[in-house]
Enzyme design. Structure first.
Site, mmCIF file in Angstrom:
data_model
loop_
_atom_site.group_PDB
_atom_site.id
_atom_site.type_symbol
_atom_site.label_atom_id
_atom_site.label_comp_id
_atom_site.label_asym_id
_atom_site.label_seq_id
_atom_site.Cartn_x
_atom_site.Cartn_y
_atom_site.Cartn_z
ATOM 1 N N ASP A 93 0.813 -1.215 0.000
ATOM 2 C CA ASP A 93 0.000 0.000 0.000
ATOM 3 C C ASP A 93 0.847 1.266 0.000
ATOM 4 O OD1 ASP A 93 -1.986 -1.858 0.335
ATOM 5 O OD2 ASP A 93 -2.876 -0.901 2.100
ATOM 6 N N HIS A 240 3.789 -2.182 3.045
ATOM 7 C CA HIS A 240 3.802 -0.849 2.432
ATOM 8 C C HIS A 240 5.096 -0.659 1.642
ATOM 9 C CE1 HIS A 240 0.946 -0.648 5.743
ATOM 10 N NE2 HIS A 240 0.339 0.297 5.050
#
Ligand code: NI
Length: 288
Positions: A93, A240
């Protein structure tokens, strides 16, 4: 003499009248031919437009056929998913972010793996070559809002703008050739949802079953342990692609998951292999 003058006068008069008529006729003829030329030109411009449009269609059709063939060829080259064998979807992400995203793509591709990248709209336009590479190599692009707002605190209109603006940014980065890689799934910022958000987003919402908390620990060893201690068939793992520690963790996690026999697949591949249809307005946490 009087008679002769009168005859001359008549002759000159007639001559002038003929001259005027002639001039007028010429004027009319010039005007007519100008109108004719204009009209004829208009006709041929229309014809030219039609011809160009027809030619454009032929070129567009050929271009599309070429792109479809290239896409099929690319997908044939990718390792195929075996539905009978265990698989995991690694998801990343908040990117893309240049070097970290690139490192993660490198290690995935060296190990015949794919990942899903939930990009934020405001960043995606800065990394067209990275997102094109993702699609070229079979990874998946997901929509993670435009600027990471908590959707539960936004109006329906603003939730939809967050999603739509990210789609536009992604399309701009992908270009025509990779437009087929446009996001078709959403990851909600913070995973935050309510019934209004679910109805407004208009795409399947992909949550996760393993939260590495890599953004919090910023510690590669902890991220590695978090994944390897819990990874099971059908998991969706949250990371991430912003932190070098996450890239370092992936350089350890990815070969180890492959050694354990896990296929590293995209979110779409995971649900397709498990026979689960992704539907708009529904949240998904894992595929098992
Ligand atoms: Ni996020």
């Amino acid at each position: 003499m009087k008679g002769i003058k009168a005859r001359w006068g008549t002759a000159v008069g007639i001559f002038l009248m003929i001259g005027m008529l002639f001039t007028q006729t010429v004027d009319i003829a010039v005007a007519d031919s100008a109108r004719y030329i204009e009209f004829a030109a208009a006709d041929s411009v229309e014809d030219a437009d039609e011809a160009a449009a027809a030619m454009g269609n032929v070129i567009a059709a050929r271009q599309k056929a070429k792109e479809d063939a290239e896409k099929a060829e690319r997908q044939e080259k990718l390792p195929q998913v075996d539905a009978a064998k265990p698989m995991i979807a690694l998801t990343f992400d908040d990117g893309p972010s240049g070097a970290v995203t690139e490192r993660i793509l490198n290690i995935l591709e060296e190990n015949g793996g794919r990942g899903t990248f939930f990009v934020v709209g405001y960043r995606v336009g800065s990394y067209p070559s990275l997102v094109q590479r993702m699609i070229e190599n079979g990874h998946q692009l997901g929509n993670h809002s435009y600027d990471h707002k908590d959707f539960t605190k936004l109006s329906v209109k603003n939730v939809q703008a967050q999603v739509a603006d990210t789609q536009h940014a992604a399309l701009g980065a992908l270009g025509d050739e990779y437009a087929y890689g446009l996001p078709a799934v959403v990851r909600l910022p913070y995973g935050a949802a309510n019934s209004t958000v679910k109805a407004a987003v208009g795409m399947p919402m992909i949550q996760w079953s393993v939260d590495t908390r890599d953004w919090q620990t910023r510690n590669a060893a902890k991220t590695v342990t978090s994944v390897l201690s819990s990874a099971r068939d059908g998991d969706i793992i949250l990371m991430h692609d912003l932190y070098p520690q996450t890239a370092a963790a992936c350089e350890e996690i990815i070969p180890k998951l492959r050694e354990r026999g896990f296929q590293l697949v995209t979110v779409d591949e995971l649900f397709a292999a498990k026979g689960i249809e992704l539907k708009p307005g529904v949240m998904y946490f894992k595929a098992r």
